[in-house]
Design a protein around this motif. Sequence first.
Motif, PDB file in Angstrom:
ATOM      1  N   SER A   1     -83.883  22.348 -64.973  1.00  0.00           N
ATOM      2  CA  SER A   1     -82.910  23.101 -63.807  1.00  0.00           C
ATOM      3  C   SER A   1     -81.755  22.217 -63.746  1.00  0.00           C
ATOM      4  O   SER A   1     -81.619  21.071 -64.040  1.00  0.00           O
ATOM      5  N   ILE A   2     -80.861  23.238 -63.218  1.00  0.00           N
ATOM      6  CA  ILE A   2     -79.600  22.665 -62.700  1.00  0.00           C
ATOM      7  C   ILE A   2     -79.782  21.311 -62.042  1.00  0.00           C
ATOM      8  O   ILE A   2     -79.069  20.442 -61.769  1.00  0.00           O
ATOM      9  N   ALA A   3     -81.034  21.450 -61.139  1.00  0.00           N
ATOM     10  CA  ALA A   3     -81.354  20.304 -60.150  1.00  0.00           C
ATOM     11  C   ALA A   3     -81.693  19.052 -61.119  1.00  0.00           C
ATOM     12  O   ALA A   3     -81.788  18.097 -60.363  1.00  0.00           O
TER      13      ALA A   3
ATOM     14  N   TYR B   1     -79.028  18.149 -54.786  1.00  0.00           N
ATOM     15  CA  TYR B   1     -78.461  18.861 -53.741  1.00  0.00           C
ATOM     16  C   TYR B   1     -79.157  18.458 -52.224  1.00  0.00           C
ATOM     17  O   TYR B   1     -80.267  18.178 -52.398  1.00  0.00           O
TER      18      TYR B   1
ATOM     19  N   TYR C   1     -87.613  17.692 -55.644  1.00  0.00           N
ATOM     20  CA  TYR C   1     -87.633  18.551 -56.306  1.00  0.00           C
ATOM     21  C   TYR C   1     -86.572  18.172 -57.676  1.00  0.00           C
ATOM     22  O   TYR C   1     -86.811  18.213 -58.906  1.00  0.00           O
TER      23      TYR C   1
ATOM     24  N   PRO D   1     -81.862  26.200 -66.172  1.00  0.00           N
ATOM     25  CA  PRO D   1     -81.234  27.317 -65.243  1.00  0.00           C
ATOM     26  C   PRO D   1     -80.595  26.795 -63.757  1.00  0.00           C
ATOM     27  O   PRO D   1     -81.096  25.985 -63.424  1.00  0.00           O
ATOM     28  N   GLY D   2     -79.620  27.601 -63.452  1.00  0.00           N
ATOM     29  CA  GLY D   2     -79.309  27.462 -61.891  1.00  0.00           C
ATOM     30  C   GLY D   2     -80.175  28.562 -61.127  1.00  0.00           C
ATOM     31  O   GLY D   2     -81.086  28.732 -61.503  1.00  0.00           O
TER      32      GLY D   2
ATOM     33  N   PHE E   1     -89.793  32.116 -56.880  1.00  0.00           N
ATOM     34  CA  PHE E   1     -89.357  30.556 -56.671  1.00  0.00           C
ATOM     35  C   PHE E   1     -89.179  30.219 -55.025  1.00  0.00           C
ATOM     36  O   PHE E   1     -89.563  29.149 -54.455  1.00  0.00           O
TER      37      PHE E   1
ATOM     38  N   ARG F   1     -91.031  27.928 -52.353  1.00  0.00           N
ATOM     39  CA  ARG F   1     -90.413  26.699 -51.702  1.00  0.00           C
ATOM     40  C   ARG F   1     -90.446  26.872 -50.193  1.00  0.00           C
ATOM     41  O   ARG F   1     -90.743  25.930 -49.547  1.00  0.00           O
TER      42      ARG F   1
HETATM   43  C1  8X3 Z   1     -84.107  26.036 -59.311  1.00  0.00           C
HETATM   44  C2  8X3 Z   1     -82.471  26.111 -59.156  1.00  0.00           C
HETATM   45  O1  8X3 Z   1     -80.609  25.241 -57.525  1.00  0.00           O
HETATM   46  O2  8X3 Z   1     -82.796  25.797 -56.427  1.00  0.00           O
HETATM   47  O3  8X3 Z   1     -84.286  24.898 -60.079  1.00  0.00           O
HETATM   48  O4  8X3 Z   1     -82.739  23.849 -57.622  1.00  0.00           O
HETATM   49  S1  8X3 Z   1     -82.235  25.260 -57.540  1.00  0.00           S
END
Ligand code: 8X3
Length: 259
Positions: free
Chosen positions: A146-148, A153, A159, A189-190, A196, A200
Motif C-alpha cells: 500500500s501507499i500506507a 497518515y 495499518y 496502491p493508493g 476496504f 475499516r
Molecule cells: C489502503 C490505502 O490510503 O487508505 O492501503 O491506506 S490507504
Amino acid sequence: MVFLQNQIVMITGASSGIGAACASAFADTGSKLILAARRYQRLQQLADELKNKYGGSLQIHLLQLDVRDSLAVESAINNLPSPWSDIDILINNAGLSRGLDKLHEGDFQDWEEMIDTNIKGLLYLTRYVVPGMVTRERGHVVNIGSIAGHQTYPGGNVYCGTKAAVRAISEGLKQDLLGTAVRVTSVDPGMVETEFSDVRFHGDEERAKKVYQGLTPLTPEDIADVVFFCVTRPSRVNISEILIVPTDQASATLVHRRS
Ligand code: 8X3
Ligand code: NDP
C-alpha cells in the motif's frame, strides 16, 4: 495467453475487491485459479460468474481459509490435490484495515486483526508456498502492499505499520531468493474503491463513502492490470515495487476533491 497456460495462480482474499478483480484478470488466460478467503459463498459466486463468462473449462479450486490461522494455512497448502499443488504465482492480497483511531486511543482487537492478517497471514502463505517454487525453479510472489507502507497518515499508525512491514518483507524475500528463479513483487496502491473502507469503519457505510467523496479513486481492475503486467514480463525481469495512485491523489495525505 500462452505464457500462463496451465499455470497455477493462488489468490488470497479473492472474495472481494482487488483479489476478485485479479481472479477475473487471470480467468481468460488458460491459468488455473486457487481462490481463498473466509467467505466461501462469495468465492463460489465468483467462480460461477467466471465460468459463465469464460467457459466451463476454466479450472478453479476454492479454499475457505483464514490466513491468520497458521495450522489452517499449512493444512490447506500441504493437502492441495496433486493437480493443484505446484503453485506458480502467489498473490498475497488478503488484508484489511480496522479503525482510524489515534494510537494512544487504539483498540487492541483492531491492531491484532491487522497484524495477524496483513503481516502474519502473508508470512504463513509465503512460508508454505515458496519452498515448492524454489524446488521447481519457477514462481512469482506478488504482495499487495500500500501507499500506507511508504507514508504514514494520521490515524493510520498500525495499518501503515503492517504495510511498511509488507514492504520490508517483500524486499527481504527478494534478497533471500536471489540465485533462484523465483520473483517477488510488491504492488502498492493508493485509494481503491472496494469494501476496504466499509471494513475499516466496521460497516459504517456513510463514513466509508466519504473516503472517496469528490475524487475518482482507482478501481480493483486497475490494480489487477498492474499485477497481471508484473507477472507476464520475461523471466529475466523482476519488477520489485510499483506505487500506483489515482490521478486525484498525490500522497497518502494529499488528495484533490471536487466537492
Ligand atoms: C489502503 C490505502 O490510503 O487508505 O492501503 O491506506 S490507504
Ligand atoms: P476488500 O475488503 O474488498 O477485500 C479484502 C479481502 O481480504 C477479502 O476478500 C477478504 O475476504 C480478505 N480477507 C480479509 N481478512 C482475511 C483473512 N483473515 N483470511 C483470508 N482472507 C481475508 O479490500 P481490498 O480489495 O481493497 O483489499 C485487498 C488488499 O489491498 C488488502 O491487503 C489491502 O490492505 C490492500 N490495499 C487496499 C487499498 C484500498 O484503497 N482499497 C489500497 C492499498 C492496499 P473474507 O472477508 O471473505 O475473508
